[in-house]
Scaffold this motif. Structure first.
Motif, PDB file in Angstrom:
ATOM      1  N   UNK A  85       0.853  -1.191   0.000  1.00  0.00           N
ATOM      2  CA  UNK A  85       0.000   0.000   0.000  1.00  0.00           C
ATOM      3  C   UNK A  85       0.883   1.234   0.000  1.00  0.00           C
ATOM      4  N   UNK A  86       0.385   2.345  -0.527  1.00  0.00           N
ATOM      5  CA  UNK A  86       1.098   3.618  -0.508  1.00  0.00           C
ATOM      6  C   UNK A  86       0.276   4.633   0.274  1.00  0.00           C
ATOM      7  N   UNK A  87       0.934   5.703   0.697  1.00  0.00           N
ATOM      8  CA  UNK A  87       0.259   6.753   1.444  1.00  0.00           C
ATOM      9  C   UNK A  87      -0.644   7.530   0.493  1.00  0.00           C
ATOM     10  N   UNK A  88      -1.855   7.806   0.953  1.00  0.00           N
ATOM     11  CA  UNK A  88      -2.819   8.572   0.177  1.00  0.00           C
ATOM     12  C   UNK A  88      -3.416   9.688   1.016  1.00  0.00           C
ATOM     13  N   UNK A  89      -4.209  10.514   0.367  1.00  0.00           N
ATOM     14  CA  UNK A  89      -4.809  11.679   1.013  1.00  0.00           C
ATOM     15  C   UNK A  89      -6.316  11.615   0.847  1.00  0.00           C
ATOM     16  N   UNK A  90      -7.055  11.981   1.887  1.00  0.00           N
ATOM     17  CA  UNK A  90      -8.508  11.881   1.817  1.00  0.00           C
ATOM     18  C   UNK A  90      -9.124  12.999   0.996  1.00  0.00           C
ATOM     19  N   UNK A  91      -8.534  14.162   0.994  1.00  0.00           N
ATOM     20  CA  UNK A  91      -9.097  15.311   0.279  1.00  0.00           C
ATOM     21  C   UNK A  91      -8.004  16.079  -0.437  1.00  0.00           C
ATOM     22  N   UNK A  92      -8.390  16.738  -1.513  1.00  0.00           N
ATOM     23  CA  UNK A  92      -7.505  17.679  -2.205  1.00  0.00           C
ATOM     24  C   UNK A  92      -8.280  18.984  -2.280  1.00  0.00           C
ATOM     25  N   UNK A  93      -7.668  20.081  -1.825  1.00  0.00           N
ATOM     26  CA  UNK A  93      -8.339  21.375  -1.799  1.00  0.00           C
ATOM     27  C   UNK A  93      -8.426  22.032  -3.163  1.00  0.00           C
TER      28      UNK A  93
END
Length: 168
Positions: A85-93
């Motif tokens: 798995x890789x690091x991800x982000x829940x939101x992008x502004x």
């Protein structure tokens, strides 16, 4: 925690009970306490309560221990994602700024031949979601129980990281 850290910190720290200890001595006391279970060690309460009070003041600077080449404490709330798995982000502004790295993601091939379980290598056109068999799946990133860490060098010259929490 290695014996060499204990010896180096104990020598540098002197008495753990000194309330007016110089900054470097206090930093060594803090290093020694966060390297173990400071909440269960009564002699660690005075330097750690002093630290917690100091953290609330403007201009606070984390005390370091020059004898152990310790760093200031850093905080890393999230643990590593599981293997694959890789690091991800829940939101992008709106400005394409990313939020906190609080997700784990991986790409999966979701198109399989249901009879033998092998991947289908030709585009599938009758899928409801279009032709793509590649999908990104995600899950919340694990959270550390001890989100703070200090790096230090032991008596043999090896660099270590001590993880701790500041909960009373």
């Amino acid at each position: 925690m290695t014996k060499s850290l204990l010896y180096a910190a104990a020598i540098a720290a002197g008495s753990l009970y000194a309330s007016s200890a110089p900054a470097s001595e206090w930093g060594c006391q803090v290093l020694l306490c966060v390297s173990g279970n400071w909440q269960a060690t009564p002699s660690c309460h005075p330097p750690m309560y002093r630290l917690l009070a100091a953290m609330k003041r403007p201009g606070f600077s984390w005390p370091t221990c020059p004898a152990a080449s310790s760093s200031a404490a850093r905080k890393d709330v999230y643990a590593d994602c599981p293997e694959g798995w890789t690091v991800g982000y829940s939101d992008v502004g709106h400005n394409c700024n990313r939020s906190k790295p609080n997700m784990c993601e991986k790409r999966e091939n979701l198109c399989f031949n249901h009879r033998n379980g092998r991947p289908i290598f030709k585009p599938v056109t009758n899928r409801r979601d279009g032709d793509s068999c590649q999908k990104t799946i995600s899950m919340p990133r694990p959270v550390r129980s001890k989100p703070w860490y200090v790096e230090y060098t032991d008596a043999k010259g090896f660099r270590h990281r001590a993880w701790f929490n500041l909960n009373i």
